[in-house]
Write a protein that holds these residues in place. Structure first.
Motif, short mmCIF file in Angstrom:
data_model
loop_
_atom_site.label_atom_id
_atom_site.label_comp_id
_atom_site.label_asym_id
_atom_site.label_seq_id
_atom_site.Cartn_x
_atom_site.Cartn_y
_atom_site.Cartn_z
N THR A 120 1.04 -1.33 0.00
CA THR A 120 0.19 -0.02 0.03
C THR A 120 0.99 1.37 0.11
O THR A 120 1.89 1.40 0.93
CB THR A 120 -0.78 0.01 1.22
OG1 THR A 120 -1.71 -1.19 1.03
CG2 THR A 120 -1.55 1.42 1.46
N LEU A 121 0.81 2.21 -0.75
CA LEU A 121 1.39 3.33 -0.97
C LEU A 121 0.56 4.51 -0.73
O LEU A 121 -0.67 4.45 -1.28
CB LEU A 121 2.00 3.38 -2.22
CG LEU A 121 3.04 2.40 -2.50
CD1 LEU A 121 3.57 2.52 -4.29
CD2 LEU A 121 4.41 2.62 -1.73
N ILE A 122 0.93 5.51 0.00
CA ILE A 122 0.11 6.84 0.29
C ILE A 122 1.11 7.96 -0.06
O ILE A 122 2.26 8.10 0.31
CB ILE A 122 -0.37 7.05 1.84
CG1 ILE A 122 -1.09 5.63 2.08
CG2 ILE A 122 -0.96 8.26 1.95
CD1 ILE A 122 -1.76 6.02 3.52
N PHE A 123 0.99 8.60 -1.13
CA PHE A 123 1.84 9.78 -1.74
C PHE A 123 1.01 11.11 -1.39
O PHE A 123 -0.22 11.23 -1.87
CB PHE A 123 1.93 9.46 -3.29
CG PHE A 123 2.99 8.62 -3.54
CD1 PHE A 123 3.24 7.38 -2.68
CD2 PHE A 123 4.10 9.07 -4.52
CE1 PHE A 123 4.44 6.60 -3.21
CE2 PHE A 123 4.97 8.02 -4.84
CZ PHE A 123 5.26 6.92 -4.08
N LEU A 124 1.76 12.04 -1.27
CA LEU A 124 1.16 13.49 -1.36
C LEU A 124 1.68 14.12 -2.81
O LEU A 124 2.98 13.69 -3.29
CB LEU A 124 1.97 14.23 -0.29
CG LEU A 124 1.75 15.94 -0.42
CD1 LEU A 124 0.34 16.29 -0.29
CD2 LEU A 124 2.63 16.46 0.69
N GLY A 125 0.84 14.70 -3.69
CA GLY A 125 1.24 15.01 -4.77
C GLY A 125 1.25 16.91 -4.86
O GLY A 125 0.21 17.23 -4.01
N ILE A 126 2.07 17.35 -5.34
CA ILE A 126 2.28 18.80 -5.36
C ILE A 126 2.28 19.37 -6.92
O ILE A 126 3.14 18.77 -7.47
CB ILE A 126 3.23 19.39 -4.37
CG1 ILE A 126 3.28 19.09 -3.15
CG2 ILE A 126 3.56 20.86 -4.86
CD1 ILE A 126 4.34 19.20 -2.19
N GLU A 127 1.27 20.39 -7.17
CA GLU A 127 1.40 20.87 -8.61
C GLU A 127 1.34 22.45 -8.57
O GLU A 127 0.31 22.82 -7.92
CB GLU A 127 -0.09 20.13 -9.17
CG GLU A 127 -0.42 21.16 -10.40
CD GLU A 127 0.32 21.15 -11.59
OE1 GLU A 127 1.18 20.29 -11.72
OE2 GLU A 127 0.39 22.06 -12.07
N SER A 128 2.33 22.91 -9.30
CA SER A 128 2.23 24.41 -9.24
C SER A 128 2.94 24.82 -10.59
O SER A 128 3.50 25.87 -10.76
CB SER A 128 3.04 24.91 -8.16
OG SER A 128 4.35 24.26 -8.05
N SER A 129 2.68 24.23 -11.90
CA SER A 129 3.48 24.61 -12.87
C SER A 129 2.59 25.70 -13.91
O SER A 129 3.13 26.06 -14.74
CB SER A 129 3.38 23.28 -13.88
OG SER A 129 2.19 22.83 -14.22
N CYS A 130 1.37 25.93 -13.48
CA CYS A 130 0.70 26.93 -14.28
C CYS A 130 0.04 27.87 -13.24
O CYS A 130 0.58 28.63 -12.68
CB CYS A 130 -0.17 26.34 -15.19
SG CYS A 130 -0.80 27.54 -16.46
N ASP A 131 -1.16 28.08 -13.39
CA ASP A 131 -1.96 28.99 -12.49
C ASP A 131 -2.77 28.29 -11.35
O ASP A 131 -3.74 28.93 -11.05
CB ASP A 131 -2.77 30.00 -13.41
CG ASP A 131 -3.85 29.21 -14.27
OD1 ASP A 131 -3.87 28.11 -14.35
OD2 ASP A 131 -4.73 29.91 -14.87
N ASP A 132 -2.74 27.22 -11.16
CA ASP A 132 -3.28 26.51 -10.14
C ASP A 132 -2.52 25.76 -9.11
O ASP A 132 -1.37 25.14 -9.46
CB ASP A 132 -4.32 25.05 -10.51
CG ASP A 132 -5.17 25.58 -11.46
OD1 ASP A 132 -6.14 26.30 -11.04
OD2 ASP A 132 -5.40 25.32 -12.70
N THR A 133 -2.37 26.36 -7.71
CA THR A 133 -1.57 25.76 -6.60
C THR A 133 -2.45 24.56 -6.26
O THR A 133 -3.72 24.56 -6.02
CB THR A 133 -1.53 26.75 -5.72
OG1 THR A 133 -1.18 28.15 -6.22
CG2 THR A 133 -0.19 26.11 -4.50
N ALA A 134 -1.91 23.39 -6.32
CA ALA A 134 -2.66 22.17 -5.89
C ALA A 134 -1.84 21.21 -5.00
O ALA A 134 -0.77 20.94 -5.38
CB ALA A 134 -3.25 21.39 -7.08
N ALA A 135 -2.65 20.34 -4.18
CA ALA A 135 -2.01 19.36 -3.50
C ALA A 135 -3.17 18.31 -3.11
O ALA A 135 -4.35 18.63 -2.99
CB ALA A 135 -1.41 19.91 -2.01
N ALA A 136 -2.75 17.10 -3.04
CA ALA A 136 -3.67 15.85 -3.12
C ALA A 136 -2.89 14.59 -2.37
O ALA A 136 -1.82 14.45 -2.32
CB ALA A 136 -4.25 15.60 -4.35
N VAL A 137 -3.63 13.68 -1.85
CA VAL A 137 -3.41 12.71 -1.31
C VAL A 137 -4.14 11.46 -2.00
O VAL A 137 -5.15 11.46 -2.08
CB VAL A 137 -3.28 12.47 0.17
CG1 VAL A 137 -3.06 11.08 0.72
CG2 VAL A 137 -2.77 13.63 0.91
#
Ligand code: KG4
Ligand code: ZN
Length: 364
Positions: free
Chosen positions: A4-21
């Motif tokens: 089982t893997l639990i990952f945090l993802g981070i995205e900021s390459s354009c005009d949306d700041t985003a984080a997700a698990v």
């Protein structure tokens, strides 16, 4: 694979700041949280994304988004197996903000760091939502991207072609601007087009005679400008009904280009004899009903399954980054503190470079 893997993802390459698990095991994947903070209002006055403003806003919002994503998922940093972050392509200041944030968290919590290609995030989404097996055909069509890909593996993509200038979403946005319709242009042009005649104006279908899957949308916008000016000259203004005809004709031209090029892409994809042929679309433009219907028709011609992930997963988000991170991790991918932010990062290193660099930055 039994872990089982639990990952945090981070995205900021354009005009949306985003984080997700995202949590994944043998049984599939679950999105535990998916936080997206947009910046539309910050850039509204400038007619496009201003890189400096975007980078500053990302730097301000990243920590908050990460905290919200962890809270909503009901996990802490200790529960995570790794941190995945968009390392490109995109607006470099934004990508750097995300990479720095991810490095800080990874060092602080003693977690592995996985750099993810933003386009791989989009391209792997149908595996997050539908466990789609490789190889599948993919069309990414948004305000910043437009390309046909064959996804063969988590880090193995063949780019069949893409736009050589504007992305289709960008063309919708510019068309809306020319016709004094609100932004974002896609939904407003689509809604006007409903009452218009798609055959009223003969707008060009650029690069149709050229072999391959490359596309061009900037000439279409110029043709629309000329048609609009002729109408204004004849009528002393732009009557509402004719504006609807212009929208319908423009939308039909985009749908036509995308579906004709999809047929070409299919020909190359089917040559691989996929066991379960599938065509997946992603990006804001995939929300357009007329375009979606046209692509679905092409898919049916080839007896392929047609997949369009829900819109919140088609547009920029961090769940797709966490998931692409999981796929890369399972494939043996790891990064260190030397991970760099890349403004350009083609998914397919062997394909010739695309020329365009639209209002949302490099198209890679
Ligand atoms: O994927 P997306 O949210 O973001 C990036 O481009 O990063 O795509 C946004 C683009 C905009 O250009 C918008 O006008 C277009 O997708 N779009 C549409 C529709 N909804 C959004 N284009 C055509 N028809 C739509 N219904
Ligand atoms: Zn994107």
């Amino acid at each position: 694979m039994d872990q089982t893997l639990i990952f945090l993802g981070i995205e900021s390459s354009c005009d949306d700041t985003a984080a997700a698990v995202v949590r994944a095991d043998d049984g599939g994947a679950q999105i535990l949280s998916n936080v997206v903070a947009g910046q539309t209002e910050l850039h509204a006055a400038f007619g496009g994304v201003v890189p400096e403003i975007a980078a500053r806003a990302h730097a301000e919002k990243l920590d908050i988004c990460v905290e919200q994503a962890l809270d909503q998922a009901g996990v802490t940093l200790k529960d995570l197996d790794a941190i995945a972050v968009t390392a490109g392509p995109g607006l470099i200041g934004g990508v750097m903000s995300g990479v720095m944030c991810a490095k800080g968290l990874a060092v602080g919590a003693g977690l592995p760091l996985i750099g993810v290609n933003h386009l791989a995030g989009h391209a792997l989404t149908p595996r997050l939502t539908d466990a789609l097996p490789f190889p599948y055909l993919m069309l990414l069509a948004s305000g910043g991207h437009c390309q046909f890909l064959i996804a063969k593996g988590p880090e193995d993509f063949v780019r069949l072609g893409g736009t050589i200038d504007d992305a289709p979403g960008e063309a919708f946005d510019k068309t809306a601007k020319l016709l004094a319709l609100p932004q974002p242009g896609g939904p407003s042009v689509e809604s006007e087009a409903k009452s218009g005649n798609p055959q009223a104006f003969a707008l060009p279908r650029p690069l149709m005679d050229r072999p391959g899957c490359d596309m061009s949308f900037s000439g279409l916008k110029t043709a629309l400008l000329r048609a609009r000016d002729q109408v204004i000259e004849q009528h002393g203004g732009l009557p509402r009904a004719i504006r609807a005809d212009l929208c319908a004709s423009f939308q039909a031209a985009v749908a036509d280009v995308l579906s004709k090029k999809s047929r070409r892409a299919f020909a190359e994809y089917m040559a691989l004899s996929p066991a379960q042929p599938a065509f997946a679309v992603a990006g804001g433009v995939a929300a357009n009903q007329a375009i979606r219907a046209a692509l679905e028709t092409v898919s049916a011609e080839f007896n392929a399954a047609f997949l369009a992930p829900p819109l919140r997963l088609c547009t920029d988000n961090a769940a797709m980054i966490a998931w692409a991170g999981i796929e890369r991790y399972r494939n043996g991918g790891r990064d260190g503190m030397d991970l760099i932010a890349r403004p350009r990062w083609p998914l397919d290193q062997t394909a010739p470079a695309l020329l365009g660099s639209g209002k949302k930055g490099a198209k890679a």
